[in-house]
Design a protein around this motif. Sequence first.
Motif, PDB file in Angstrom:
ATOM      1  N   ASP A  17      -2.931  15.316   4.299  1.00 35.77           N
ATOM      2  CA  ASP A  17      -3.045  13.816   4.201  1.00 35.77           C
ATOM      3  C   ASP A  17      -2.485  13.071   5.518  1.00 35.77           C
ATOM      4  OD1 ASP A  17      -2.489  11.500   2.848  1.00 35.77           O
ATOM      5  OD2 ASP A  17      -0.733  11.901   2.175  1.00 35.77           O
ATOM      6  N   GLY A  18      -3.392  12.047   5.753  1.00 36.85           N
ATOM      7  CA  GLY A  18      -3.309  11.521   6.890  1.00 36.85           C
ATOM      8  C   GLY A  18      -4.096  12.097   8.106  1.00 36.85           C
TER       9      GLY A  18
ATOM     10  N   ARG B 208      -8.765   1.207  -3.609  1.00 36.72           N
ATOM     11  CA  ARG B 208      -8.671   2.435  -2.665  1.00 36.72           C
ATOM     12  C   ARG B 208      -8.906   1.606  -1.341  1.00 36.72           C
ATOM     13  NH1 ARG B 208     -12.168   6.618  -5.882  1.00 36.72           N
ATOM     14  NH2 ARG B 208     -10.758   7.227  -7.420  1.00 36.72           N
TER      15      ARG B 208
ATOM     16  N   ALA C 151      -7.072   4.275   5.472  1.00 35.18           N
ATOM     17  CA  ALA C 151      -6.188   3.227   5.868  1.00 35.18           C
ATOM     18  C   ALA C 151      -6.522   3.077   7.369  1.00 35.18           C
ATOM     19  CB  ALA C 151      -4.774   3.805   6.012  1.00 35.18           C
TER      20      ALA C 151
ATOM     21  N   GLN D 158      -6.490   9.200   3.073  1.00 38.11           N
ATOM     22  CA  GLN D 158      -5.328   9.031   2.327  1.00 38.11           C
ATOM     23  C   GLN D 158      -5.367   9.615   1.017  1.00 38.11           C
ATOM     24  OE1 GLN D 158      -2.530   6.516   3.287  1.00 38.11           O
ATOM     25  NE2 GLN D 158      -3.847   7.170   4.936  1.00 38.11           N
TER      26      GLN D 158
END
Length: 201
Positions: free
Chosen positions: A97-98, A118, A137, A156
């Motif tokens: 994640d990220g 989203r 993001a 994300q």
Amino acid sequence: MKIAIGLTALLLALPTALTVPVPQRPAPEAFVAAGSGPAGPEVSMSSVRGSPGAPAVPAPTWDWPLSPRPAVLRGFDPPAKPWLSGHRGVDIEAAYDGAPMFSPEAGTVSFVGVVVDRPVITIDHGNGLRSSFEPVASALTAGAAVAKGDILGRVQIGHCGPAPPCLHWGVRRGEDYVNPLAFVMDLRPSVLLPPLVTGPG
């Protein structure tokens, strides 16, 4: 005499009786190329070409948007008609994640924002080609120029559920969706050639 006539008739009929039908060789579209990635799904030629009537995609010259090379969790499955359901891109697994997401090819940011729920970023690569990624993001803004390999943002959680984190990548040429994997992998069909027959000697 009757035996000789019967034997002659049998010999004349024999070639017809022993004729074996030869199966027709399938058209090249019947053969598919299996993806060579970690999860290399079987990819049909209709998936490679995209929507009916769409031009063929070029040879693969782009980079993967995730590193290391991701597994393909869900392949490209465009609908037969634009209004039908389908999968107009591919889902690829992020390492965590990220995880950073990279531009697969140079271009200009044409959209950054939230679609439904989203975060989405779209890159215009020129020649009618646009890549869209979600959920990502990003601090970039529309109009920003990006080079191949530049970080566009961070993946994300949300598209594939809580785990694994994944990135949805879609590519359009004009209004037609095309298979993103065709830009990073060689998806040309494997064609089986007939065995080589050599003469005596």
